[in-house]
Structures are given as structure tokens and as C-alpha cells.
Design a protein around this motif. Structure first.
Motif, PDB file in Angstrom:
ATOM      1  N   ASP A   1      44.536   1.637 -35.610  1.00  0.00           N
ATOM      2  CA  ASP A   1      45.908   1.698 -35.525  1.00  0.00           C
ATOM      3  C   ASP A   1      45.952   2.187 -33.894  1.00  0.00           C
ATOM      4  O   ASP A   1      46.679   1.602 -33.351  1.00  0.00           O
ATOM      5  CB  ASP A   1      46.653   2.725 -36.357  1.00  0.00           C
ATOM      6  CG  ASP A   1      46.751   2.149 -37.812  1.00  0.00           C
ATOM      7  OD1 ASP A   1      46.842   0.977 -37.857  1.00  0.00           O
ATOM      8  OD2 ASP A   1      46.862   3.215 -38.572  1.00  0.00           O
TER       9      ASP A   1
ATOM     10  N   GLU B   1      50.010   8.629 -28.486  1.00  0.00           N
ATOM     11  CA  GLU B   1      49.787   7.914 -29.844  1.00  0.00           C
ATOM     12  C   GLU B   1      49.771   9.075 -30.920  1.00  0.00           C
ATOM     13  O   GLU B   1      50.586   8.890 -32.132  1.00  0.00           O
ATOM     14  CB  GLU B   1      48.807   6.955 -29.861  1.00  0.00           C
ATOM     15  CG  GLU B   1      48.999   5.911 -28.952  1.00  0.00           C
ATOM     16  CD  GLU B   1      50.140   5.044 -29.025  1.00  0.00           C
ATOM     17  OE1 GLU B   1      50.427   4.584 -30.220  1.00  0.00           O
ATOM     18  OE2 GLU B   1      50.901   4.963 -28.171  1.00  0.00           O
TER      19      GLU B   1
ATOM     20  N   ARG C   1      46.590   9.102 -37.151  1.00  0.00           N
ATOM     21  CA  ARG C   1      46.407   7.687 -36.823  1.00  0.00           C
ATOM     22  C   ARG C   1      44.773   7.393 -37.203  1.00  0.00           C
ATOM     23  O   ARG C   1      44.201   7.863 -36.959  1.00  0.00           O
ATOM     24  CB  ARG C   1      46.655   7.117 -35.536  1.00  0.00           C
ATOM     25  CG  ARG C   1      48.225   7.462 -35.092  1.00  0.00           C
ATOM     26  CD  ARG C   1      49.265   6.908 -35.663  1.00  0.00           C
ATOM     27  NE  ARG C   1      49.187   5.393 -35.445  1.00  0.00           N
ATOM     28  CZ  ARG C   1      49.814   4.989 -34.182  1.00  0.00           C
ATOM     29  NH1 ARG C   1      50.310   5.562 -33.363  1.00  0.00           N
ATOM     30  NH2 ARG C   1      49.531   3.382 -34.009  1.00  0.00           N
TER      31      ARG C   1
END
Length: 233
Positions: A44, A34, A40
């Protein structure tokens, strides 16, 4: 200031064992996946890691900070939110994830009823195929499940607003979730998940995908021309 002691270790004088000390826990490599998209927020990350508990996610992020794989920082105003991002050492795990994705592709015969799907999860395995075009640029990939973009040939994927200024390149970013932010030449590929998986596995070439109408390629510039060449014009 000394680093806090590791919670557990294989206690083996072996490079593979040392690596697994850092990334062998459940969820750690998926958090890396991710964060390869750039900075991030915690919320999220939690949204795009279905199945992870808030306690486990918080614990893994702390472990990654301790081991020098990720860091937490506050973005400047007007956002003023905290984000997590990979360090250079953390971003160096991209080829590890790519190799794991290639090795595990044979297990993706079809999604199970309980499987979550995110479009950008196809980015890491697809990136290797696009790199073979031999030109630098940004590719936007459109699937029914969503949209992601990536830089190939040494080009960084431009980040969105959470990563800082819209359209700015973030060092170490392998791909970005959503459409390409900001102006600039971009190649767009439209295909479905089965076709994307077939290309990633190597069982379908870009050329055959376009010829059979399974892939639609559009755009301008050197990368677009290179991909059109790979796709038979």
C-alpha cells in the motif's frame, strides 16, 4: 542491544541538524505522511508513493525503524499481514508536515502533467482549517480524486480493516483513506481539489465556499452544527 550506527550525519550539535539526520532523506517525510493514516502494508505504501523504488522504500522504512519513528508488526488473524505504523515519536511529526504543507501551498498553482494525485494528500493541509470549527468529530471529505476522512477537535480518525478492527480508533492517526468505516455521526464535505486547496491556503473560507456552491456540507451533531455556523448556517 545498541542501535546500528546511522549511515550519515551532519555531525552538528544542533536540534535542526539532528532532526534532519532522522527525516532529511528523500521520501522519509512522505512515508510519514502515509503512515499518519494508520498502519499500512508495504504494498500500500509503494502504491501511494509513486516514483519511489522498492529498494529505497525498504531502506527508508528500516531507517525509520532504527530511529524509533516507525515499527513493523504482524496483524492478528484473520488478516495475519505485516504492517508499518508510526511510533509516538513518528506521529509527533504531524505539525512539521502541516507547516511544510502550508509553506509549500503557493507552489501548487496547478498540477503538472507528470504529477500524481491522491485525495488523502489534501488531508494534512485541510485539517488545520477544520480544527478552527472548535468542535470534536469525524469529517469525511469527498473529492473527484477520491475520499478520505479525519478526526478533528481531538477525535481520532477511525481506522479501516488494515488498521485492526473496522471502525476502531488508532492512537496518533491523523486521517484515514477512504470513507468513514463503521457507524457514527459524521460530517461530509464535497468539493473539488481547487476548492480544497483554496481553503487550505486561506484564500477561500468555508463560509464563502458554501455560499458560492463550491462546497456541499451535510451531517448531524455538534461538529456539523459548528461547521454550518462557520459556513453561515
Amino acid at each position: 542491544m545498541p542501535r546500528p550506527p546511522r549511515r550519515r550525519s551532519y555531525d552538528q550539535y544542533c536540534a535542526a541538524a539532528r532532526a534532519l539526520d532522522a527525516v532529511g532523506d528523500r521520501w522519509t517525510l512522505l512515508i510519514v505522511r502515509e503512515l499518519l493514516a494508520g498502519p499500512r502494508r508495504y504494498t500500500d505504501l509503494h502504491a501511494d508513493l509513486p516514483g519511489v523504488s522498492t529498494d529505497v522504500l525498504a531502506s527508508r522504512l528500516k531507517d525509520m525503524e532504527r530511529d524509533g519513528l516507525a515499527l513493523r508488526r504482524r496483524l492478528p488473524a484473520p488478516l495475519s499481514v505485516f504492517v508499518y505504523e508510526l511510533t509516538e515519536r513518528g506521529a509527533a511529526l504531524l505539525p512539521v508536515l502541516a507547516a511544510l504543507a502550508e509553506w509549500g501551498a503557493s507552489e501548487l498553482a496547478g498540477p503538472r502533467p507528470t504529477d500524481a494525485v491522491r485525495a488523502h494528500w489534501f488531508a494534512v493541509p485541510l485539517r488545520r482549517c477544520l480544527e478552527a470549527a472548535g468542535a470534536a468529530g469525524v469529517v469525511e471529505v469527498r473529492l473527484p480524486e477520491g475520499v478520505f476522512h479525519m478526526g478533528v477537535g481531538g477525535a481520532a480518525a477511525p481506522s479501516g480493516p488494515v488498521g485492526g478492527s473496522s471502525g476502531a480508533a488508532v492512537a496518533g492517526t491523523a486521517y484515514g483513506d477512504g470513507p468513514v468505516p463503521g457507524p457514527g455521526p459524521v460530517v461530509r464535505l464535497e468539493l473539488d481539489a481547487d476548492t480544497c486547496l483554496a481553503v487550505s491556503r486561506g484564500s477561500l473560507t468555508l463560509q464563502d465556499g458554501v455560499r458560492e456552491g463550491r462546497i456541499k456540507a451535510s451531517g448531524e451533531g455538534a461538529l456539523a452544527n459548528a461547521l454550518r455556523g462557520a459556513c453561515g448556517g
